[in-house]
Design an enzyme around this catalytic site. Structure first.
Site, PDB file in Angstrom:
ATOM      1  CG  HIS B  82     -54.148  -2.193   8.460  1.00  0.00           C
ATOM      2  ND1 HIS B  82     -53.361  -2.426   7.902  1.00  0.00           N
ATOM      3  CD2 HIS B  82     -55.410  -2.815   7.683  1.00  0.00           C
ATOM      4  CE1 HIS B  82     -53.654  -3.377   7.060  1.00  0.00           C
ATOM      5  NE2 HIS B  82     -54.963  -3.676   6.897  1.00  0.00           N
ATOM      6  N   GLY B 163     -34.826   0.871  -5.409  1.00  0.00           N
ATOM      7  CA  GLY B 163     -34.338   2.207  -4.333  1.00  0.00           C
ATOM      8  C   GLY B 163     -33.352   1.899  -3.532  1.00  0.00           C
ATOM      9  CB  ALA B 171     -42.446   7.830   2.736  1.00  0.00           C
TER      10      ALA B 171
END
Lengths: 296, 296
Positions: B82, B163, B171
């Site tokens: 995926h 951010g 991440a």
């Protein structure tokens, strides 16, 4: 709450609200029980209370409330416009969620058994719980009211299903049983001709050859200049809303009249609307579990 | 729970179930929060989690879960079928009950703000929360995946909404935003001619001139010897189920083809079915408050 039954006891006190509050308090702050609604009517001298809950919690609270009503309400001194035969006049149990009519019927019998033994109060089983067909209809059971009930009960036809064979001296006798939720459903027609609404009402209602679970009459909506077929659907699982709608539409077409709208008065179970969507969308294998809200 | 939002975070770990359990534990046993469902796919190496809850409870738990995912998941070592760009790949917030899309959007932004400050993780706002139209579609946002994202984000078009201006080293980057509940809805036709289902699919889908919130294609149901218009309704409040049904029926009639049935796959909000019943019964002034179950 997993299994939900609704209970709508009618208490024969609508004027002394202190007494009514003492009864309501029994349903407040209890685990697995919720007091949903209540209203007291001075003219009727009667209070109608709506509680929902798990069967066991409902049973315990109802038995307690019957005791409190017997303590507080004296029918030998009661007067009001609404017919009544008991301090607690009638106690219907209505299956709402994950519960069958049979389970509501069982609960009615358990409450009647326990309360009759505890308080010496007689009970007639009515509606879906009736043991004989002449006891299904509440109006028939209650005929003669408190004042005539001692005499009426001498007849074997009216021997109570639970408790002593004659009335409680001050609390009379109570009707108890399971029934389906009522759906109050009205269909508005594009005409001011009351005769057409009345004719269609007769065609769809049980009494005169229509659907088994329909009560209906034609009424005028004067301010809107139209007429309405005003109905009660007494078991929407057997006589569906959409079937009644389509039949009224079909009968109205014969007069060149259309349906301009319909209305649901008050509450109805989700299933009644899901059945309607299911019919029109021709759904295959749809289950109520697919409704997101039922998962919460 | 009074206000209910659904959240369906996708975590890029579907093989090490110990790690997945550590994330799931954050959603368990919390006030005003319920872990509804989860599934891990080894091939995809991805877990999809469904939580419902009050906005505040959801926010707190999601921020904590993002921290745990950053701690446990290292995208530099991740492989799976995926596409993915972050340890928490995507976090959609879906308004369910007594909540507007704007409130779900606010919640998405609050979570992104708090988590970006706390963990130095960048966020793209997508779907209904997207600040620019080219960021609405998740596939477009994710294009390039984790490995290509540092390069992609150098372009002003792909500066994150919250951010730091480049990816978190292990991440990556997370897509977050509000979207409406998807309704997977299929309509079965009385023919085995796939061309007819495909044509009708094109007529109703947004991409080729149909309804704004419909994705559709024709498929064969070989075992039944019929064809199906297979659809996703991406906003049932603006493109209603009944409207799609009636349009497909109308288009099919042109070929002498009928609808033999339709199916809802998975969950849908009660409102979608109530809207359907409301249309066909021509209801006047109906409110969801009249559905008995909403009172419980």
């Amino acid at each position: 709450m997993n299994k939900i039954i609704e209970c709508v006891p009618n208490f024969s006190e609508g004027r002394d609200l202190n007494k009514v509050e003492k009864i309501l308090d029994i349903f407040r702050g209890k685990q697995d029980l919720k007091l949903l609604d209540y209203s007291s009517d001075e003219d009727h001298n009667r209070s109608v209370v709506t509680i929902v809950g798990e069967p066991e919690a409902l049973k315990k609270a109802m038995v307690e409330a019957i005791g409190k009503a017997i303590e507080l309400i004296d029918l030998t001194k009661h007067e009001g416009q609404h017919p009544r035969m008991g301090a607690v006049d009638v106690i219907p149990f209505i299956p709402i969620k994950n519960v069958t009519v049979d389970e509501a019927d069982n609960l009615a019998k358990e409450v009647a058994k326990e309360a009759s033994e505890k308080y010496g109060l007689p009970f007639f089983l009515y509606e879906k719980s009736a043991t004989q067909s002449h006891r299904e209809n509440l109006a028939t059971v209650r005929k003669g009211q408190f004042e005539g009930m001692a005499e009426k009960m001498k007849d074997d036809k009216w021997k109570p299903d639970f408790g002593p064979e004659t009335i409680h001296p001050t609390a009379g006798v109570t009707a108890i049983g399971a029934r389906m939720p009522l759906v109050a459903y009205n269909i508005n027609l594009s005409t001011n001709n009351l005769e057409i609404a009345s004719k269609i009402g007769k065609q769809v209602r049980h009494l005169s050859g229509g659907f088994r679970y329909v009560k209906a009459m034609g009424i005028e909506l004067e301010d809107r200049g139209i007429v309405q077929v005003s109905m009660n659907l007494t078991d929407y699982t057997k006589t569906s809303i959409y079937r009644v709608f389509e039949t009224v539409k079909m009968e109205a077409a014969r007069y060149g009249v259309n349906i301009v709208g319909s209305e649901i008065v008050g509450l109805l179970p989700m299933q009644a609307l899901v059945d309607t969507a299911d019919y029109y969308l021709r759904l295959e294998n749809f289950s109520m579990d697919q409704v997101l809200e039922t998962r919460l």
